[in-house]
Design an enzyme around this catalytic site. Structure first.
Site, PDB file in Angstrom:
ATOM      1  CB  CYS A  69     -35.024  39.196 -20.382  1.00 41.56           C
ATOM      2  SG  CYS A  69     -35.131  40.896 -20.990  1.00 41.56           S
ATOM      3  CG  HIS A 104     -35.335  41.691 -16.353  1.00 38.18           C
ATOM      4  ND1 HIS A 104     -34.788  40.906 -17.356  1.00 38.18           N
ATOM      5  CD2 HIS A 104     -35.538  40.855 -15.283  1.00 38.18           C
ATOM      6  CE1 HIS A 104     -34.653  39.662 -16.898  1.00 38.18           C
ATOM      7  NE2 HIS A 104     -35.100  39.611 -15.657  1.00 38.18           N
ATOM      8  CB  SER A 121     -31.597  37.808 -15.674  1.00 37.72           C
ATOM      9  OG  SER A 121     -30.871  38.855 -15.064  1.00 37.72           O
TER      10      SER A 121
END
Length: 243
Positions: A69, A104, A121
């Site tokens: 990410c 994330h 992802s």
């Protein structure tokens, strides 16, 4: 052994709409694939100047290795440089699942009055989002709803500032100008904070927190008091989008 084919780096064509261009970038990142190996192929230090991170992004296009990410955010910035109508900013999530915390990050996109995102992802609905969301909070809530499908509780959301379209800038990316403890807030409260911040971003009156003394993370109830600043000669304000 057969060498894996190297995906071609997308080139912007004048015939493309911005959503088509963003789709081409996302398709390219998907062709690189998500890195499941447990080994990070590219070192991304968030405090590095933008110019250094853009060099790393160039390396990513040369090596064509799988990415995670954070690398996707840097690559997304690199590939959207030179498109002044496309504003880019980092969006980070801290979530809780089964006793563990997870982090994330995606690249938020703002263009022509709409929000969307680019990213990578393991989950297909936790990366790119189409450029269709009317408000920043609509985009954030879309991610929050996606997380719920995987029984993840979003604890914090961090929003950074627009990344300048200057690949040689020595300024680091501002990763967390606004920090919201969303798990302790009502959605109406989250929406209010996000919309005030988004408005200030569009007016470009926010100053990077790294430019002054180290700032404690602002959490709920503490709204941002924007500091007006003169546009410096080397950083001209971007021209306004035409809706």
């Amino acid at each position: 052994c057969v060498q894996p084919s190297v995906p071609p780096v997308p080139n912007y064509k004048l015939s493309m709409s911005i959503p088509e261009w963003l789709q081409a970038i996302q398709t390219y990142m998907k062709m690189l694939q998500y890195n499941h190996t447990g080994t990070q192929f590219f070192e991304i230090r968030k405090t590095r100047p933008l110019s250094g991170l853009m060099e790393t992004a160039k390396e990513m296009t040369r090596e064509s290795l799988p990415i995670k990410c954070l690398e996707a955010v840097i690559l997304g910035i690199y590939l959207t440089n030179g498109q002044p109508s496309v504003e880019r900013f980092p969006i980070s999530f801290k979530t809780h699942f089964s006793g563990n915390y997870f982090n994330h990050v995606v690249l938020g996109i703002y263009c022509n009055g709409r929000y969307g995102s680019l990213g990578m992802s393991r989950r297909s609905d936790l990366m790119d989002k189409p450029l269709i969301y009317r408000t920043l909070s609509d985009l954030i809530f879309e991610f929050e709803d996606s997380y719920k499908k995987y029984l993840h509780t979003v604890k914090k959301v961090k929003i950074g500032l627009y990344v300048p379209h200057e690949p040689h800038s020595f300024r680091p990316i501002e990763w967390k100008q606004l920090v919201l403890n969303v798990s302790k807030m009502m959605r109406t409260e989250v929406r209010k904070e996000l919309e005030k911040f988004a408005r200030d971003m569009r007016m470009k009156i926010l100053k990077p927190s790294s430019a002054h003394s180290p700032m404690k993370e602002r959490s709920r109830g503490k709204s941002l008091s924007p500091r007006r600043r003169q546009a410096s000669p080397q950083r001209r304000p971007c021209r306004r989008d035409k809706s």
